[in-house]
Design a protein around this motif. Structure first.
Motif, PDB file in Angstrom:
ATOM      1  N   ASP A  78       0.854  -1.185   0.000  1.00 37.79           N
ATOM      2  CA  ASP A  78       0.000   0.000   0.000  1.00 37.79           C
ATOM      3  C   ASP A  78       0.889   1.234   0.000  1.00 37.79           C
ATOM      4  N   ILE A  79       1.094   1.805  -1.179  1.00 38.63           N
ATOM      5  CA  ILE A  79       1.959   2.977  -1.320  1.00 38.63           C
ATOM      6  C   ILE A  79       1.113   4.238  -1.137  1.00 38.63           C
ATOM      7  N   PRO A  80       1.452   5.072  -0.180  1.00 38.46           N
ATOM      8  CA  PRO A  80       0.658   6.283   0.033  1.00 38.46           C
ATOM      9  C   PRO A  80       0.799   7.256  -1.133  1.00 38.46           C
ATOM     10  N   ASP A  81      -0.242   8.021  -1.366  1.00 43.15           N
ATOM     11  CA  ASP A  81      -0.195   9.044  -2.405  1.00 43.15           C
ATOM     12  C   ASP A  81       0.732  10.179  -1.994  1.00 43.15           C
ATOM     13  N   LEU A  82       1.288  10.846  -2.994  1.00 46.59           N
ATOM     14  CA  LEU A  82       2.080  12.034  -2.708  1.00 46.59           C
ATOM     15  C   LEU A  82       1.162  13.125  -2.149  1.00 46.59           C
ATOM     16  N   PRO A  83       1.635  13.892  -1.187  1.00 45.99           N
ATOM     17  CA  PRO A  83       0.779  14.937  -0.613  1.00 45.99           C
ATOM     18  C   PRO A  83       0.449  16.020  -1.633  1.00 45.99           C
ATOM     19  N   VAL A  84      -0.787  16.428  -1.659  1.00 47.79           N
ATOM     20  CA  VAL A  84      -1.244  17.485  -2.563  1.00 47.79           C
ATOM     21  C   VAL A  84      -1.963  18.535  -1.733  1.00 47.79           C
ATOM     22  N   VAL A  85      -1.494  19.766  -1.851  1.00 43.33           N
ATOM     23  CA  VAL A  85      -2.122  20.888  -1.151  1.00 43.33           C
ATOM     24  C   VAL A  85      -2.530  21.935  -2.172  1.00 43.33           C
ATOM     25  N   SER A  86      -3.348  22.860  -1.751  1.00 44.34           N
ATOM     26  CA  SER A  86      -3.780  23.934  -2.638  1.00 44.34           C
ATOM     27  C   SER A  86      -2.630  24.907  -2.891  1.00 44.34           C
ATOM     28  N   ASP A  87      -2.775  25.729  -3.926  1.00 44.23           N
ATOM     29  CA  ASP A  87      -1.738  26.714  -4.222  1.00 44.23           C
ATOM     30  C   ASP A  87      -1.532  27.662  -3.047  1.00 44.23           C
ATOM     31  N   GLU A  88      -2.632  28.057  -2.412  1.00 48.38           N
ATOM     32  CA  GLU A  88      -2.526  28.973  -1.282  1.00 48.38           C
ATOM     33  C   GLU A  88      -1.772  28.329  -0.124  1.00 48.38           C
ATOM     34  N   ALA A  89      -2.097  27.066   0.173  1.00 43.67           N
ATOM     35  CA  ALA A  89      -1.405  26.367   1.251  1.00 43.67           C
ATOM     36  C   ALA A  89       0.065  26.141   0.898  1.00 43.67           C
TER      37      ALA A  89
END
Length: 336
Positions: A78-89
């Protein structure tokens, strides 16, 4: 005469008795003489069944009610997804990291507007040409090998918005004029989990120099790359192992900002520690650490990986030439 006759009859009877005994129980070929004693005898009783005797069938495992189970396949990883944040964050996190860099990294600079623009423009062009599109807000390490610049800049790369410069430090890339020294190649290089980096042992060479930094310093391995030989004017190329590492903090760090390496990218010890602690280009390594103990052992136990960690290193050249000048008599100079 009577004694002779008696002796003759005794010898005859003895001969017949010996013949009968030998015929009934002949000695085995490996038998030892009786004089050897019973403790040295290796003769074992013959247990071979005679012809025609009833021989029991070989033993077999008794049947059971439970059918044999096939080999169980290992559970899926189970490979975790890469973190994705909003442009503002992402911008907020980039600002936070820039403040931390300013307070913790020796020689950190935010550069002039002209220098920031050069970093951003050339880096974005290189990523586009390499066909490695940015799909999530992430940091990109940009290194300018221009002999008059020799600096790195951390850039916040956004998929659908202008990129932003955080700042950086002096570096040293490959130099010319020394035999077996290569010119650091330009291009986009990925810090992929296909290669496992390592840590410096802190050993010194015969001059007392710790070539890749103090003990425990991180070394990022960017794989085999084609680079120009800096000691030959004929533009010959060869293969080098492109690495990012610290240098001797006592004797050589003051030389950062000038070409000095054998082809690798040298960075300050404080930048090395910061990159390692916050995982600035370790996004894929952080993924691998979730299932591979080798990566888990390499990364610091107390690390605080940023949500905008990336995996790309871009080497550019903002100079008027596409390559540094090569000393025409460099190949005739003796080794240092």
């Amino acid at each position: 005469m009577r004694d002779v006759s008696s002796l003759t009859r005794f010898v005859a009877l003895l001969s017949v008795s010996t013949t009968l005994v030998v015929g009934v129980a002949p000695l085995a070929a490996c038998a030892r003489p009786d004089s050897a004693g019973p403790e040295l005898s290796t003769h074992q009783p013959d247990t071979t069944p005679s012809l025609g005797a009833s021989v029991p069938p070989p033993a077999s495992n008794p049947p059971t009610d439970t059918p044999p189970q096939p080999d169980l396949a290992p559970p899926p990883i189970d490979i975790p997804d890469l973190p994705v944040v909003s442009d503002e964050a992402a911008r907020e996190e980039a600002s936070r990291l820039a403040v931390l860099m300013k307070h913790n990294i020796k020689g950190f600079s935010t550069y002039t507007p002209e220098r920031r623009k050069a970093f951003l423009t050339l880096a974005k062009d290189a990523v586009t040409q390499a066909d490695m599109p940015v799909s999530r807000p992430q940091l990109v390490m940009v290194v300018d090998r221009n002999e008059k610049v020799q600096h790195l800049d951390y850039v916040l790369a956004l998929p659908d918005a202008p990129w932003e410069s955080l700042g950086g430090t002096p570096v040293s890339t490959g130099t010319t004029g020394r035999k077996y020294y290569y010119i650091t190649p330009t291009g986009v290089f990925q810090n992929t989990a296909d290669r496992l980096g390592y840590r410096a042992e802190g050993t010194k060479n015969k001059y007392g120099i710790r070539g890749i930094g103090a003990k425990g310093s991180r070394v990022w391995d960017m794989g085999w790359q084609t680079a120009m030989k800096g000691w030959l004017p004929r533009h010959e190329t060869g293969q080098i192992r492109l690495e990012i590492h610290a240098t001797d903090p006592q004797f050589l760090e003051w030389r950062l900002g000038h070409p000095a390496s054998e082809g690798c990218i040298r960075i300050p010890a404080t930048m090395n520690k910061f990159m390692d602690h916050y995982g600035l280009i370790d996004a894929l390594y952080e993924q691998a650490a979730s299932y591979d103990p080798r990566f888990q052992a390499l990364l610091p136990k107390d690390r605080q990986p940023t949500q905008i960690a990336g995996d790309l290193v871009v080497v550019i050249d903002s100079g008027p030439l596409t390559e540094p000048k090569i000393d025409p008599i460099a190949d005739k100079r003796p080794l240092p």
